[in-house]
Design a protein around this motif. Structure first.
Motif, mmCIF file in Angstrom:
data_model
loop_
_atom_site.group_PDB
_atom_site.id
_atom_site.type_symbol
_atom_site.label_atom_id
_atom_site.label_comp_id
_atom_site.label_asym_id
_atom_site.label_seq_id
_atom_site.Cartn_x
_atom_site.Cartn_y
_atom_site.Cartn_z
ATOM 1 N N LEU A 229 -6.162 -38.016 -14.360
ATOM 2 C CA LEU A 229 -6.868 -37.104 -13.460
ATOM 3 C C LEU A 229 -6.016 -36.766 -12.239
ATOM 4 O O LEU A 229 -6.028 -35.627 -11.757
ATOM 5 C CB LEU A 229 -8.224 -37.701 -13.050
ATOM 6 C CG LEU A 229 -9.259 -37.757 -14.185
ATOM 7 C CD1 LEU A 229 -10.544 -38.445 -13.716
ATOM 8 C CD2 LEU A 229 -9.589 -36.361 -14.710
ATOM 9 N N ARG B 141 -3.295 -34.355 -13.541
ATOM 10 C CA ARG B 141 -3.869 -33.030 -13.797
ATOM 11 C C ARG B 141 -4.187 -32.324 -12.489
ATOM 12 O O ARG B 141 -3.859 -31.147 -12.305
ATOM 13 C CB ARG B 141 -5.144 -33.192 -14.631
ATOM 14 C CG ARG B 141 -5.921 -31.922 -14.805
ATOM 15 C CD ARG B 141 -7.231 -32.187 -15.530
ATOM 16 N NE ARG B 141 -8.040 -30.981 -15.574
ATOM 17 C CZ ARG B 141 -8.858 -30.607 -14.599
ATOM 18 N NH1 ARG B 141 -8.982 -31.344 -13.499
ATOM 19 N NH2 ARG B 141 -9.555 -29.485 -14.712
ATOM 20 N N SER B 142 -4.820 -33.032 -11.547
ATOM 21 C CA SER B 142 -5.223 -32.422 -10.288
ATOM 22 C C SER B 142 -4.009 -31.902 -9.513
ATOM 23 O O SER B 142 -3.996 -30.773 -9.024
ATOM 24 C CB SER B 142 -5.998 -33.450 -9.458
ATOM 25 O OG SER B 142 -6.234 -32.967 -8.169
ATOM 26 N N ARG B 143 -2.979 -32.726 -9.439
ATOM 27 C CA ARG B 143 -1.788 -32.315 -8.675
ATOM 28 C C ARG B 143 -1.050 -31.194 -9.386
ATOM 29 O O ARG B 143 -0.500 -30.299 -8.755
ATOM 30 C CB ARG B 143 -0.868 -33.510 -8.441
ATOM 31 C CG ARG B 143 -1.505 -34.581 -7.571
ATOM 32 C CD ARG B 143 -0.474 -35.556 -7.051
ATOM 33 N NE ARG B 143 0.286 -34.965 -5.972
ATOM 34 C CZ ARG B 143 0.316 -35.405 -4.725
ATOM 35 N NH1 ARG B 143 -0.385 -36.432 -4.384
ATOM 36 N NH2 ARG B 143 1.052 -34.809 -3.819
#
Lengths: 210, 252
Positions: free
Chosen positions: A99, A102-104
């Motif tokens: 996560l 993916r977020s970064r």
């Protein structure tokens, strides 16, 4: 600060650790505890264990090797600094890392898209993440990965495509509707069903690990 | 909101793709529905696991070394810990706030789902602080050589400054007033020696045209620094137009 790609490697203080085949939650917990104490050997082992997975996700989202590498550096530097904040009793380390990565990567993709550097990549249908996962690759991956690859391969193509649009491109229901031309209700249903099947596919693996 | 509608949106909440208008009704439903809260917790790992289906690609061999050069050198330079208590403080404050507001388990779950985002934000702040510490350490160190960067065609005034710590092989470059690189292009920084041009990395100015970049690279005998315009992703050797140059002076 602007992004920078270092021009050459600096000598590592560590010898490379052999990659770990297993990723049991217990192993992860002890490894992360050592990383939280800034144990560099543990950090090296953590990198070896997850680098390929996280780099693959970064590259899938960003589509440009240099940017995927920068994303990896950001993610692992964040792990080095904040390992102590992750509560291993609340979830899997793998989930946390995925996560964060993916977020970064999505943040980076949006920044790049604003700069129009990778707008073409983001819009190119040929690069949309709808390719069928290769079941043969499962032979070389963990049992958990194999379960996911099999589950994704077994999903109806529209369900898989929409799950991947949500995951790899960070699109909302409405944005997926706009992108695909499908009705909003259909998209919500497909994502819910697809995720439900994925959850069911992972359940036996989690029971074995537990 | 019905349970079915809630479960439609739960995946997007977990993936942080929720449209703003959906957040409030979803939170309200979760606050009063234990079954949906349990469902949401259950799909979090399934949602993250989508990433496990990606075709595996090994990262470049040198990435591990570059990572360690980032985490190790600043520790030596500053002698400070890398721990980030503010992240823990924020988490505790979030939970305290949830309880103080009379929040139920649902509120705690919502904070939990937002925690990854906040951790990321805290880490970025910590990263910025660390970068400033690194830059300060580099500027205060001895044996620093400097260069003013000029445009080669109109050398009225410097538009950038280069600091090179030869002992630590560290470079710090600050540039102002740079336009965005053309579409599909990027700026690339080079250390120029008598026999080679060594890449110090690519960069993009921010919205104000400013860029502060830091790189670690051994470049013994560097005489000058240059910035060229290259294809996105950078080049092994400069091929594009040189837009900034500067000769490295004597140790300060």
């Amino acid at each position: 600060m602007s992004s920078i790609r270092p021009g050459s490697p600096c000598p590592s203080p560590l010898d490379r650790q052999p990659a770990s085949g297993g990723r049991s939650p217990g192993d992860d917990a002890s490894l992360l505890a050592r990383v939280a104490r800034h144990d560099q050997a543990a950090f090296g082992a953590l990198y070896d264990r997850y680098a390929t997975l996280l780099y693959s996700v970064s590259l899938k989202i960003l589509g440009i090797e240099v940017e995927a590498e920068e994303n990896m550096l950001d993610v692992f530097c964040q792990v080095w600094r904040t390992a102590g904040t992750f509560d291993v009793t609340r979830g899997r380390l793998e989930t946390w890392l995925l996560l964060i990565t993916r977020s970064r990567a999505l943040d980076r993709l949006r920044r790049l898209a604003r700069q129009e550097r990778v707008a073409a990549v983001a819009e190119d249908p040929a690069l949309l993440p709808v390719a069928l996962p290769d079941p043969e690759a499962a032979v070389l991956s963990s049992e958990r990965q194999q379960a996911v690859i099999r589950a994704l391969a077994g999903l109806p193509e529209p369900q898989r495509a929409m799950l991947e649009l949500a995951f790899y491109q960070g699109l909302s229901h409405s944005e997926i509707a706009e992108r695909t031309g499908e009705p909003l209700g259909t998209i919500k249903t497909r994502i819910r069903l697809g995720l439900g099947k994925l959850r069911l596919a992972l359940a036996p693996v989690q029971e074995v690990e537990a | 909101m019905t349970c079915e509608a809630c479960r439609d949106l739960a995946a997007m909440l977990v993936l942080d793709n929720l449209q703003e208008g959906d957040r409030q009704p979803l939170e309200a439903h979760l606050a009063g529905c234990a079954s949906c809260r349990e469902h949401m917790e259950g799909i979090q790992e399934a949602a993250a696991a989508i990433g496990l289906g990606v075709p595996m690609v090994a990262p470049p061999e040198d990435l591990r070394h570059r990572l360690f050069s980032r985490i190790v050198e600043p520790t030596v330079a500053t002698g400070t810990s890398r721990r980030t208590p503010p992240a823990r403080v924020w988490m505790a404050a979030s939970i305290a706030l949830a309880l103080a507001c009379g929040g139920s388990l649902a509120a705690a779950i919502m904070f939990g789902s937002q925690l990854a985002h906040e951790r990321s934000r805290n880490a970025e702040l910590a990263s910025m602080l660390m970068s400033r510490q690194e830059q300060t350490a580099l500027l205060l160190a001895g044996a620093v050589r400097v260069a003013s960067l000029h445009r080669p065609t109109t050398p009225q005034g410097p538009v950038g400054q280069v600091f090179w710590n030869r002992q630590r092989h560290s470079w710090l470059v600050a540039i102002a007033g740079m336009p965005s690189a053309p579409v599909g292009k990027t700026y690339q920084l080079w250390a120029v020696t008598s026999s080679a041009k060594l890449s110090l990395g690519t960069f993009e100015p921010d919205a104000h045209g400013d860029a502060v970049v830091q790189a670690d690279r051994r470049a013994s005998g560097a005489l000058a620094v240059a910035v060229s315009v290259e294809a996105a992703g950078g080049a092994l050797q400069p091929k594009g137009a040189i837009v900034l140059v500067g000769a490295l002076g004597h140790p300060s």
